[in-house]
Design a protein around this motif. Structure first.
Motif, mmCIF file in Angstrom:
data_model
loop_
_atom_site.group_PDB
_atom_site.id
_atom_site.type_symbol
_atom_site.label_atom_id
_atom_site.label_comp_id
_atom_site.label_asym_id
_atom_site.label_seq_id
_atom_site.Cartn_x
_atom_site.Cartn_y
_atom_site.Cartn_z
ATOM 1 N N SER A 69 0.899 -1.177 -0.105
ATOM 2 C CA SER A 69 -0.181 -0.007 0.059
ATOM 3 C C SER A 69 0.722 1.323 0.045
ATOM 4 C CB SER A 69 -0.980 0.141 1.134
ATOM 5 O OG SER A 69 -0.119 -0.141 2.519
ATOM 6 N N VAL A 70 1.877 1.194 0.816
ATOM 7 C CA VAL A 70 2.745 2.365 0.958
ATOM 8 C C VAL A 70 3.655 2.571 -0.280
ATOM 9 C CG1 VAL A 70 4.577 3.658 2.245
ATOM 10 C CG2 VAL A 70 2.662 2.499 3.564
ATOM 11 N N GLY A 71 4.177 1.524 -0.701
ATOM 12 C CA GLY A 71 4.997 1.365 -1.906
ATOM 13 C C GLY A 71 4.307 1.886 -3.362
ATOM 14 N N SER A 72 3.049 1.337 -3.307
ATOM 15 C CA SER A 72 2.375 1.908 -4.618
ATOM 16 C C SER A 72 1.893 3.188 -4.564
ATOM 17 C CB SER A 72 0.992 0.820 -4.799
ATOM 18 O OG SER A 72 0.025 0.909 -3.700
ATOM 19 N N THR A 73 1.617 3.709 -3.082
ATOM 20 C CA THR A 73 1.271 5.145 -3.149
ATOM 21 C C THR A 73 2.613 6.057 -3.605
ATOM 22 O OG1 THR A 73 -0.531 4.462 -1.524
ATOM 23 C CG2 THR A 73 0.331 6.871 -1.458
ATOM 24 N N ILE A 144 -7.010 8.080 -9.835
ATOM 25 C CA ILE A 144 -7.609 8.634 -8.615
ATOM 26 C C ILE A 144 -6.648 9.772 -8.094
ATOM 27 C CG2 ILE A 144 -8.554 8.551 -6.548
ATOM 28 C CD1 ILE A 144 -9.706 5.994 -7.435
ATOM 29 N N MET A 145 -5.188 9.332 -8.111
ATOM 30 C CA MET A 145 -4.431 10.432 -7.558
ATOM 31 C C MET A 145 -4.105 11.589 -8.533
ATOM 32 S SD MET A 145 -1.449 7.532 -6.537
ATOM 33 C CE MET A 145 -0.274 8.715 -5.483
ATOM 34 N N VAL A 146 -4.168 11.492 -9.765
ATOM 35 C CA VAL A 146 -4.189 12.403 -10.768
ATOM 36 C C VAL A 146 -5.198 13.383 -10.583
ATOM 37 C CG1 VAL A 146 -3.943 13.256 -13.215
ATOM 38 C CG2 VAL A 146 -2.570 11.242 -12.237
ATOM 39 N N TRP A 147 -6.300 12.714 -10.460
ATOM 40 C CA TRP A 147 -7.462 13.984 -10.377
ATOM 41 C C TRP A 147 -7.762 14.413 -9.069
ATOM 42 C CZ3 TRP A 147 -12.114 15.422 -12.504
ATOM 43 C CH2 TRP A 147 -12.308 15.205 -13.750
ATOM 44 N N MET A 148 -7.218 13.914 -7.944
ATOM 45 C CA MET A 148 -7.126 14.567 -6.889
ATOM 46 C C MET A 148 -6.235 15.743 -6.906
ATOM 47 S SD MET A 148 -7.907 11.675 -3.852
ATOM 48 C CE MET A 148 -7.801 12.938 -2.481
ATOM 49 N N SER A 189 -3.760 13.929 1.881
ATOM 50 C CA SER A 189 -5.216 13.378 1.776
ATOM 51 C C SER A 189 -5.150 12.451 0.452
ATOM 52 C CB SER A 189 -6.155 14.466 1.478
ATOM 53 O OG SER A 189 -5.961 15.062 0.480
ATOM 54 N N THR A 190 -4.410 12.626 -0.576
ATOM 55 C CA THR A 190 -4.241 11.546 -1.504
ATOM 56 C C THR A 190 -3.574 10.494 -1.111
ATOM 57 O OG1 THR A 190 -4.339 13.630 -3.127
ATOM 58 C CG2 THR A 190 -3.345 11.413 -3.744
ATOM 59 N N MET A 191 -2.367 10.644 -0.414
ATOM 60 C CA MET A 191 -1.757 9.310 -0.025
ATOM 61 C C MET A 191 -2.501 8.723 0.896
ATOM 62 S SD MET A 191 1.875 10.799 0.852
ATOM 63 C CE MET A 191 2.604 9.371 1.344
ATOM 64 N N LEU A 192 -3.270 8.994 1.605
ATOM 65 C CA LEU A 192 -4.105 8.497 2.679
ATOM 66 C C LEU A 192 -5.447 7.751 1.840
ATOM 67 C CD1 LEU A 192 -4.580 11.163 5.656
ATOM 68 C CD2 LEU A 192 -3.340 8.929 5.707
ATOM 69 N N LEU A 193 -6.064 8.302 1.053
ATOM 70 C CA LEU A 193 -6.782 7.704 0.364
ATOM 71 C C LEU A 193 -6.326 6.551 -0.207
ATOM 72 C CD1 LEU A 193 -9.754 7.430 -0.392
ATOM 73 C CD2 LEU A 193 -9.256 9.090 -2.308
ATOM 74 N N ASN A 194 -5.422 6.771 -1.117
ATOM 75 C CA ASN A 194 -4.843 5.601 -1.801
ATOM 76 C C ASN A 194 -4.186 4.228 -1.145
ATOM 77 O OD1 ASN A 194 -4.640 6.231 -5.133
ATOM 78 N ND2 ASN A 194 -4.639 8.174 -3.931
ATOM 79 N N LEU A 256 -8.910 13.545 5.129
ATOM 80 C CA LEU A 256 -9.710 12.879 4.135
ATOM 81 C C LEU A 256 -10.754 13.636 3.762
ATOM 82 C CD1 LEU A 256 -9.549 9.257 5.111
ATOM 83 C CD2 LEU A 256 -8.286 9.882 3.319
ATOM 84 N N VAL A 257 -11.500 14.064 4.332
ATOM 85 C CA VAL A 257 -12.613 14.767 3.856
ATOM 86 C C VAL A 257 -12.318 16.070 3.367
ATOM 87 C CG1 VAL A 257 -14.857 16.009 4.699
ATOM 88 C CG2 VAL A 257 -14.611 13.748 5.570
ATOM 89 N N ARG A 258 -11.620 16.847 3.887
ATOM 90 C CA ARG A 258 -10.997 18.020 3.069
ATOM 91 C C ARG A 258 -10.464 17.818 1.715
ATOM 92 N NH1 ARG A 258 -6.002 21.861 5.175
ATOM 93 N NH2 ARG A 258 -6.278 23.363 3.536
#
Length: 266
Positions: A69-73, A144-148, A189-194, A256-258
């Motif tokens: 999870s951390v590596g892919s993010t 998703i990362m690019v969009w955020m 927030s992008t990192m947390l979600l991914n 995350l919400v922000r």
């Protein structure tokens, strides 16, 4: 007042399966399937947790989940940040079409590309490897990362970046020393979600791993056997698997919400 009550009811309904899973993990197998079900009036036991740890090395699966999870993010950020920067500050007439195309890839069912990806992994020796899964998870969550990040970067005044260029900043320095410090909340927030998305991914991890790189999703699936479902042990394994990400999500919910709503309202 009415909306608050409605929100609490919806929240409790969503949380109830998690609550029931945790509760069942402290029951015996007989009590787990007894009717009517017992909420708190049963003999509480830690036997299921002890048996799960004795049968499976939980910490090895958990370590794989953390690495994947951390590596892919982190790998995703290396590609998503410059991509979002280009689309936010140097858009073309095809930028919106490209963003929509990237998002449309998330609409395709993963099973549609399972066979070609499996064959590529087999031929390149990537089956049951952390590197192979990191690449799959990174590509899966990249849109998703690019969009955020694009949404967040759009809110940063371009004049600041232009001022940095006038002071002699190169493109790399502009991104690292000017853009990234201003976009820390959006990147976090992008990192947390991914991380959450990669942690919960089951389809690819179950189909592309067997033992060495298997994360917690495979750990849970191992408690579903042809002999039947052992609900108490399965609940204990599921609780151990979701506990770390639930704790992270609870303490980072505001962030995350922000990040998810930034740019949607002014």
């Amino acid at each position: 007042m009415g909306f608050s009550i409605f929100a609490w009811i919806v929240g409790l309904l969503i949380f109830f399966p998690i609550f029931w899973m945790v509760l069942t993990s402290f029951k015996t197998e007989l009590e787990a399937v007894s009717m009517p079900p017992a909420f708190f009036d049963f003999d509480w036991t830690l036997e299921n947790y002890a048996e799960v740890q004795a049968r499976s090395d939980y910490f090895r699966f958990a370590l794989n989940s953390v690495i994947l999870s951390v590596g892919s993010t982190l790998v995703g950020l290396l590609f998503a940040v410059p991509c979002a920067w280009a689309m936010a500050f140097n858009p073309t007439k095809r930028t919106k079409d490209t963003l929509l195309w990237m998002l449309s890839t998330k609409m395709m069912p993963p099973v549609g590309v399972l066979v070609p990806i499996y064959l590529v992994f087999r031929d390149w020796g990537l089956l049951d490897t952390r590197f192979g899964l990191i690449m799959v998870l990174f590509l899966m969550n990249l849109p998703i990362m690019v969009w955020m990040l694009y949404t967040y970067f759009k809110e940063i005044p371009s004049d600041i970046l232009e001022a940095a260029r006038m002071d002699g900043a190169t493109l790399l320095k502009e991104i690292i020393f000017v853009l990234l410090p201003m976009a820390v909340p959006g990147i976090a927030s992008t990192m947390l979600l991914n991380i959450i998305l990669a942690w919960n991914e089951a389809f690819w991890t179950l189909n592309l791993t067997t033992a060495d790189a298997a994360p917690l999703t495979a750990f849970i699936a191992s408690y579903s056997s042809p002999e039947g479902l052992f609900w108490a042990k399965l609940s204990a394994a599921s609780t151990l698997a979701v506990a770390p990400i639930l704790i992270i999500g609870w303490f980072s919910q505001k962030q995350l919400v922000r990040g998810l709503t930034f740019g949607a309202v002014k």
